[in-house]
Design an enzyme around this catalytic site. Sequence first.
Site, PDB file in Angstrom:
ATOM      1  N   HIS A 205       0.799  -1.229   0.000  1.00  0.00           N
ATOM      2  CA  HIS A 205       0.000   0.000   0.000  1.00  0.00           C
ATOM      3  C   HIS A 205       0.829   1.275   0.000  1.00  0.00           C
ATOM      4  O   HIS A 205       0.292   2.362  -0.121  1.00  0.00           O
ATOM      5  CB  HIS A 205      -0.966   0.022   1.186  1.00  0.00           C
ATOM      6  CG  HIS A 205      -0.331   0.470   2.458  1.00  0.00           C
ATOM      7  ND1 HIS A 205       0.340  -0.393   3.286  1.00  0.00           N
ATOM      8  CD2 HIS A 205      -0.238   1.697   3.031  1.00  0.00           C
ATOM      9  CE1 HIS A 205       0.809   0.273   4.316  1.00  0.00           C
ATOM     10  NE2 HIS A 205       0.488   1.543   4.187  1.00  0.00           N
TER      11      HIS A 205
HETATM   12  C1  UD1 Z   1      -1.812   5.709   5.769  1.00  0.00           C
HETATM   13  C2  UD1 Z   1      -0.570   6.243   6.458  1.00  0.00           C
HETATM   14  C3  UD1 Z   1       0.472   5.142   6.598  1.00  0.00           C
HETATM   15  C4  UD1 Z   1      -0.126   3.867   7.196  1.00  0.00           C
HETATM   16  C5  UD1 Z   1      -1.362   3.474   6.402  1.00  0.00           C
HETATM   17  C6  UD1 Z   1      -2.027   2.215   6.914  1.00  0.00           C
HETATM   18  C7  UD1 Z   1      -0.059   8.645   6.044  1.00  0.00           C
HETATM   19  C8  UD1 Z   1       0.753   9.599   5.266  1.00  0.00           C
HETATM   20  N1  UD1 Z   1       0.028   7.345   5.692  1.00  0.00           N
HETATM   21  O1  UD1 Z   1      -1.458   5.369   4.427  1.00  0.00           O
HETATM   22  O2  UD1 Z   1       1.507   5.608   7.440  1.00  0.00           O
HETATM   23  O3  UD1 Z   1       0.820   2.821   7.134  1.00  0.00           O
HETATM   24  O4  UD1 Z   1      -2.284   4.556   6.434  1.00  0.00           O
HETATM   25  O5  UD1 Z   1      -3.112   1.831   6.119  1.00  0.00           O
HETATM   26  O6  UD1 Z   1      -0.764   9.054   6.941  1.00  0.00           O
HETATM   27  N2  UD1 Z   1      -8.676   5.273   1.105  1.00  0.00           N
HETATM   28  C9  UD1 Z   1      -9.939   4.748   1.020  1.00  0.00           C
HETATM   29  N3  UD1 Z   1     -10.586   4.438   2.173  1.00  0.00           N
HETATM   30  C10 UD1 Z   1     -10.022   4.631   3.401  1.00  0.00           C
HETATM   31  C11 UD1 Z   1      -8.743   5.191   3.469  1.00  0.00           C
HETATM   32  C12 UD1 Z   1      -8.075   5.499   2.323  1.00  0.00           C
HETATM   33  O7  UD1 Z   1     -10.479   4.540  -0.049  1.00  0.00           O
HETATM   34  O8  UD1 Z   1     -10.660   4.312   4.417  1.00  0.00           O
HETATM   35  C13 UD1 Z   1      -7.952   5.571  -0.136  1.00  0.00           C
HETATM   36  C14 UD1 Z   1      -8.106   6.955  -0.632  1.00  0.00           C
HETATM   37  O9  UD1 Z   1      -8.087   6.917  -2.025  1.00  0.00           O
HETATM   38  C15 UD1 Z   1      -6.829   7.636  -0.171  1.00  0.00           C
HETATM   39  C16 UD1 Z   1      -5.832   6.489  -0.250  1.00  0.00           C
HETATM   40  O10 UD1 Z   1      -6.585   5.336   0.080  1.00  0.00           O
HETATM   41  O11 UD1 Z   1      -6.469   8.714  -0.957  1.00  0.00           O
HETATM   42  C17 UD1 Z   1      -4.688   6.600   0.695  1.00  0.00           C
HETATM   43  O12 UD1 Z   1      -5.098   6.834   2.027  1.00  0.00           O
HETATM   44  P1  UD1 Z   1      -4.151   7.694   2.984  1.00  0.00           P
HETATM   45  O13 UD1 Z   1      -4.805   7.861   4.291  1.00  0.00           O
HETATM   46  O14 UD1 Z   1      -3.685   8.912   2.296  1.00  0.00           O
HETATM   47  O15 UD1 Z   1      -2.844   6.812   3.121  1.00  0.00           O
HETATM   48  P2  UD1 Z   1      -2.607   5.276   3.327  1.00  0.00           P
HETATM   49  O16 UD1 Z   1      -1.962   4.748   2.102  1.00  0.00           O
HETATM   50  O17 UD1 Z   1      -3.798   4.552   3.852  1.00  0.00           O
END
Ligand code: UD1
Length: 363
Positions: A205
């Site tokens: 991820h």
């Molecule tokens: C985040 C954390 C990372 C952690 C990870 C665990 C940051 C910078 N990164 O990364 O340290 O290891 O969480 O999972 O804070 N999305 C959904 N549904 C959700 C959440 C996210 O669809 O419930 C999608 C969205 O398109 C979003 C993307 O996932 O833009 C990334 O989510 P984001 O919170 O930015 O970072 P993670 O990759 O989850």
Amino acid sequence: MKVLSVVGARPQLVKLAPVAAALSAAGHRHRIVHTGQHYDADLSDVFFSGLSIPDPDVRLGVGSGSHGVQTGAALAALDEVFAEERPDWVLVYGDTNSTLAGALSAVKTGLPVAHLEAGLRSFNRRMPEEHNRVLTDHCADLLLAPTEEAVRHLAREGLAARTRLAGDVMVDVCLRTRDEVLAARPAAPPAGVPAGRPFLLATLHRPGNTDDPARLAALIGALAGLPLPVALLVHPRLAARAREYGVELARGSVRVSRPLPYAELVAAVLASAGVVTDSGGLQKEAFLLGRPCTTVRPETEWVETLDGGWNMLVPDPYELPRDRWARLAARPAPRAARGAPYGDGSAAGRVVRLLEEEGAAGG
Ligand code: UD1
């Protein structure tokens, strides 16, 4: 003592579980603020119910967005919450945008802030998590380090006076869940993977792996070419990027499934022959549960997992000859003793005692 935990993303909910239980056992007041960085039920709700965490007292609902938008929305909303709650400690967990927002808002509002999982470093300044953890450590009042290595990193940055070795609360929850899983049922593979046959458990991820179309396609190709089934637990970021770039995930050896609730994840690691991942938490869970891990990154913050070959860093598996990659990913568990570099499973109690002592000493 009144403690306010700021959480937002899946790994923080895992760490919150033992801390919430320890605060409650010690009779302290605890408020939970969920920023809403993770909002899918698979990444959030199932952790509250599965790990018996009390419902959040405040939900900010910040959702997805660029780093600035996500961090800024949480920061703006937290000011108000902190002004109303006035806790004795704000507690932030790990390295996410929610953590940075919590630490920054607390320090600006004049509230003492403690950072759980302080001092981890990848020394990779392209990772958003590295920015978040360095900045959080430098603005927090109390740095609760999980390992001796983390203590050393903080000392090198001039932060020794604010640092305390707390151990890793993830050990508390991982070992407890392992015992519950083993007592309740035989460890099972995730859906889609034939029972009774060796398989690998995989997650990807990190933006460094998911956000470049060619790299993502090559990584999925490397998993698809492995000679045993690979249960790929698909994080929303991976699903979104694969869709956007037209990368088919379910091909060759790869069987896709949704992210698992914590107890099912522990059961799946126990049932597996090994793990392939870029997750920090899963590297450590594999280590604690005695399964070999292959980490698809050039570096790891959890360097102790590398000892004895329990964890191996393979940043570009698609560049290795196919049979070498297969031998590596499906290698048997090493014989080397693992020791207990992350503590003995009683870190949450220590965290609470440190908050009590340091709070009494003036934060
Ligand atoms: C985040 C954390 C990372 C952690 C990870 C665990 C940051 C910078 N990164 O990364 O340290 O290891 O969480 O999972 O804070 N999305 C959904 N549904 C959700 C959440 C996210 O669809 O419930 C999608 C969205 O398109 C979003 C993307 O996932 O833009 C990334 O989510 P984001 O919170 O930015 O970072 P993670 O990759 O989850």
